[in-house]
Design a protein around this motif. Structure first.
Motif, short mmCIF file in Angstrom:
data_model
loop_
_atom_site.label_atom_id
_atom_site.label_comp_id
_atom_site.label_asym_id
_atom_site.label_seq_id
_atom_site.Cartn_x
_atom_site.Cartn_y
_atom_site.Cartn_z
N LEU A 128 -0.70 -8.22 -6.70
CA LEU A 128 0.56 -7.65 -6.32
C LEU A 128 0.37 -6.21 -6.10
O LEU A 128 1.13 -5.74 -5.19
N GLY A 129 -0.82 -5.48 -6.48
CA GLY A 129 -1.16 -4.19 -5.94
C GLY A 129 -1.25 -4.06 -4.58
O GLY A 129 -0.61 -3.18 -3.87
N GLU A 130 -1.72 -4.99 -4.00
CA GLU A 130 -1.90 -5.14 -2.49
C GLU A 130 -0.51 -5.05 -1.97
O GLU A 130 -0.20 -4.50 -0.68
N GLU A 131 0.35 -5.82 -2.54
CA GLU A 131 1.77 -6.14 -1.76
C GLU A 131 2.49 -4.71 -1.74
O GLU A 131 3.12 -4.11 -1.16
N LEU A 132 2.33 -4.38 -3.31
CA LEU A 132 3.19 -2.98 -3.45
C LEU A 132 2.69 -1.70 -2.64
O LEU A 132 3.34 -0.93 -2.52
N ALA A 133 1.42 -1.84 -2.42
CA ALA A 133 0.86 -0.37 -1.42
C ALA A 133 1.22 -0.59 -0.40
O ALA A 133 1.52 0.28 0.33
N SER A 134 1.71 -1.79 0.41
CA SER A 134 2.12 -1.97 1.54
C SER A 134 3.35 -1.30 1.85
O SER A 134 4.10 -0.95 2.72
N TYR A 135 4.27 -1.28 0.51
CA TYR A 135 5.71 -0.61 0.71
C TYR A 135 5.76 0.94 0.67
O TYR A 135 6.91 1.22 0.91
N GLN A 181 -1.70 -1.57 3.03
CA GLN A 181 -1.84 -2.95 2.52
C GLN A 181 -3.44 -3.03 2.20
O GLN A 181 -3.87 -3.40 1.34
N HIS A 182 -4.36 -2.57 3.29
CA HIS A 182 -5.84 -2.90 3.40
C HIS A 182 -6.57 -1.77 2.94
O HIS A 182 -7.74 -1.99 2.98
N GLY A 183 -6.01 -0.88 2.37
CA GLY A 183 -6.66 0.07 1.46
C GLY A 183 -7.86 0.67 1.99
O GLY A 183 -8.91 0.50 1.30
N GLY A 184 -8.03 1.38 3.13
CA GLY A 184 -9.43 1.80 3.54
C GLY A 184 -10.22 0.79 4.37
O GLY A 184 -11.23 1.21 4.70
N ALA A 203 -7.13 4.35 1.81
CA ALA A 203 -6.33 4.44 3.03
C ALA A 203 -6.10 5.72 3.57
O ALA A 203 -6.43 6.22 4.90
N ALA A 204 -5.69 6.68 2.97
CA ALA A 204 -5.45 8.16 3.11
C ALA A 204 -6.79 8.60 3.58
O ALA A 204 -7.03 9.61 4.56
N ALA A 205 -7.78 8.65 2.80
CA ALA A 205 -9.19 8.99 3.16
C ALA A 205 -9.76 8.49 4.31
O ALA A 205 -10.24 9.33 5.09
N PHE A 206 -9.55 7.49 4.57
CA PHE A 206 -9.91 6.61 5.83
C PHE A 206 -9.30 7.52 7.10
O PHE A 206 -9.76 7.68 8.07
N ALA A 207 -8.05 7.36 6.90
CA ALA A 207 -7.19 7.92 8.00
C ALA A 207 -7.41 9.47 8.39
O ALA A 207 -7.27 9.80 9.54
N ALA A 208 -8.15 10.09 7.46
CA ALA A 208 -8.24 11.65 7.68
C ALA A 208 -9.71 11.83 8.23
O ALA A 208 -10.29 12.95 8.57
N ALA A 231 -4.36 0.09 -9.17
CA ALA A 231 -4.39 -0.80 -8.07
C ALA A 231 -3.92 -0.27 -7.05
O ALA A 231 -4.38 -0.20 -5.64
N VAL A 232 -2.58 0.12 -7.14
CA VAL A 232 -2.01 0.61 -5.75
C VAL A 232 -2.34 2.05 -5.35
O VAL A 232 -2.78 2.21 -4.42
#
Length: 682
Positions: A305-312, A645-648, A335-340, A327-328
């Protein structure tokens, strides 16, 4: 392996296959290697490497020692390969059995073991065991790729190497490094599990792949022996399903219709269930943010569920339980750290767009040629273009193979001692095969791909009925031998559809050529639409089934998930035949168009499998195991959801506007959690 080494190995193989009593090392050095310059030590090393190469292709080189002499004396030791021990036994299949087998092999098209399944089918074709078969209308199941970790674990499991990875323990919520001997992989309750011996804890453990937080490192210099008779399906059968819990979330007004369908509203006066940890002192409830609705959502696994909710992203905030909120936040933070991170200094090859494929090697060429000779023996006179198509290569590559083959043969090199293949009139004939008339036995990967695929098909009643599934399984088990026994270390997911009535309606319409009217929920658009479609075919990923159809609203091919179709019925009109499905199964979930947006993404090492999942047109490897990928997207509005959703594991590099939008989406989502802690308490 160079082309000259490929030819040398082929000549060595033919020489060892065509000797009854064996050949001494000196004879092989003179007649096969033509080596007069290397030292005895250097030649010995080269010969041992070549023996190891042949073993990888399934040919075990036997050592024969003259009576009364030691085996360490090269002058008295002879080498040969048994003509029967390494060969695939004859497998005769009925058309019904061939249909089932092809379906089983195609399960792995875009997953681990996909190439192994293709090789196994080619071996059966080469042996003359496959006959023409027609796939049933509307039945094309597939196994969903489980990510790069799955690929690495399958390879380590079959090679019997231990692995190392970081893992988020469900009992403690702590991330820890694990050193594991991988015994088996299987699917249970919609999740993939690794079963193995945890060296740190000295006992058997179950690891859910969705909880791996790092790439898998294979310790290739170490080995282990799995338990005798290990069966991963039997091991996973003892796992109890997780209990149903309730999550409390605040959802933006008018958003996330799909989530709302599973949720219940929480009255303002009610305390959210599960807000307090067991044993915690009573405390108040934070008020919902303005513009949001407080809902309760049932769930079993916080990571799923955390993967789904993170995507929102900022459209939802988890209030409780803390495990789900963590988890979210973990995914959003990664994801934010990877994007930076700084943009990597890398570029795509200049050769233009090409589909992402593994680079072909000389090993691939030799393996292909060992399948090619018996295939030509059983399929005399085929057009050269058809032969190339059967092996998935160009005509030039096939002709390169044939030129090496016709120069290969017995050590003496007389005309009758060479492979004799002719294709002057574009039709290929072989008249001298030199004991290469039967393909080599299945590898562990090949046996595993077919037998696990057949086991997975048991979930489809229309396939399991009639006896063909059982009979072809027994035949392949007998042909695979010991390698077939090892297939018990892998167990696939269920592929039965969740809504059989919708699937049957679609199948009937496909068979009768009827047009359908459907009401469809699109999570990307967060809206429900009504459409008239011409149904073309059905296929699945695990137990998620899709309808490929020509959509008259979109004026193009579209793929509709059956579990998102809210209503489906014939509209009384015949299908207009505006489009045809692609020539082969399985189809892509995305049909490219000229107005698509080309997006460049960076994939972390454990996310490189996304390049295949989303049909990357170009890729470039990055230092450290990551990858650049160029992917087409018809709609870019949901790309920030994709990144979150894919978190990093993935970030957008180009276009710049989309990269900025994804970073803003992630920042806004994280700000929601900071703001929630500052809201007043009732």
């Amino acid at each position: 392996m160079s082309a000259s080494r490929t030819e040398r190995l082929l000549n060595l193989l033919i020489a060892l296959l065509n000797t009854k009593y064996g050949l001494r090392r000196g004879e092989l050095r003179e007649k096969v290697y033509h080596d007069t310059e290397s030292s005895d030590v250097a030649f010995g090393r080269m010969f041992e490497r070549d023996k190891g190469e042949l073993l990888q292709f399934g040919f075990d080189v036997e050592t024969v020692t003259d009576t009364g002499w030691g085996s360490d004396d090269p002058a008295t030791t002879r080498y040969r390969i048994g003509k029967e021990s390494n060969r695939l036994p004859d497998v005769s299949l009925t058309p019904e059995e061939c249909t089932v087998l092809i379906l089983a092999a195609q399960l792995w098209e875009h997953a681990a073991l996909g190439s192994a399944a293709v090789d196994a089918v080619r071996k059966l074709q080469a042996a003359g065991g496959l006959v023409d078969a027609e796939l049933p209308t509307g039945v094309q199941p597939r196994i969903r790729p489980a990510g790069q970790a799955f690929e690495d674990l399958v390879a380590a499991m079959h090679a019997q190497h231990p692995v190392r990875f970081s893992y988020l323990a469900s009992s403690t919520g702590q991330e820890q490094e694990r050193l594991v001997e991988p015994w088996g992989l299987g699917s249970r309750f919609g999740q993939w599990y690794l079963v193995g011996h945890d060296r740190g804890r000295g006992d058997k453990r179950f690891f859910r792949l969705s909880r791996l937080t790092s790439a898998v490192t294979v310790l290739e210099k170490e080995s282990f022996t799995p338990p005798a008779g290990f069966n991963v399906r039997a091991e996973l059968a003892g796992l109890a399903e997780l209990p149903v819990q309730s999550a409390v979330v605040d959802v933006e007004h008018g958003r996330l219709l799909g989530l709302r369908k599973r949720a219940q509203a929480v009255p303002d006066s009610a305390r959210e269930p599960g807000a307090l940890e067991p044993g915690a002192p009573e405390r108040g409830t934070r008020r919902p943010a303005a513009g949001t609705d407080r809902l309760t959502v049932p769930f079993r696994d916080a990571e799923t569920l955390g993967e789904e909710l993170a995507s929102y992203g900022p459209r939802v905030t988890v209030i409780s339980p803390p495990e789900l909120a963590g988890a979210v936040r973990r995914r959003l933070t990664a994801a934010a750290a990877f994007a930076a991170r700084p943009v990597p200094d890398a570029a795509f090859p200049e050769a233009g767009r090409t589909g992402r494929t593994r680079k072909r090697t000389s090993e691939d060429q030799l393996k292909r040629m060992l399948q090619l000779v018996p295939f030509l023996v059983h399929n005399q006179g085929l057009h050269i273009s058809e032969v190339a198509a059967r092996f998935g290569i160009t005509r030039k590559a096939l002709e390169d193979d044939l030129r090496i083959l016709i120069c290969s043969g017995l050590p003496e090199g007389y005309p009758d001692d060479l492979l004799d293949i002719q294709w002057d009139d574009d039709h290929v004939f072989i008249t001298q095969a030199l004991d290469l008339t039967r393909p080599v036995r299945f590898t562990v990967d090949e046996a595993c791909a077919l037998l696990t695929g057949l086991e997975t098909l048991n979930g489809l009643p229309e396939i399991a009925e009639g006896g063909a599934l059982e009979s072809v399984t027994l035949k392949l088990m007998a042909a695979a031998g010991e390698e077939g026994v090892q297939a018990a270390a892998l167990s696939g997911p269920g592929v039965a559809p969740g809504n059989s009535a919708t699937l049957e309606t679609a199948r009937t319409a496909i068979g009768s050529g009827a047009q359908l009217h459907l009401r469809y929920f699109s999570p990307q658009r967060d809206a429900v639409s009504e459409r008239d479609v011409d149904p073309l075919r059905l296929y699945s990923l695990d137990n998620t089934w899709y309808l490929e159809a020509y959509c008259h609203s979109a004026k193009g091919l579209r793929n509709f998930r059956l579990d998102r179709i809210e209503a489906l019925e014939p509209n009384g009109r015949p299908a207009a035949a505006m489009a045809k499905p692609a020539d082969s199964f399985p189809v892509k979930l995305f049909t490219p168009n000229d107005d698509d947006t080309v997006v460049v993404v960076e994939l972390a090492p454990r996310g490189t499998g996304l390049a295949d999942d989303y049909y990357a047109e170009r890729t470039a490897d990055l230092p450290g195991g990551g990858m650049l990928a160029e992917i087409r997207f018809g709609s870019t509005d949901w790309l920030p959801m994709f990144v979150a959703q894919h978190g990093g594991m993935v970030r957008i590099l180009q276009p710049d506007a989309l990269a900025d939008a994804s970073r803003e989406w992630l920042a806004a989502a994280l700000t929601q959690y900071e703001a929630s802690s500052d809201r007043p308490i009732d």
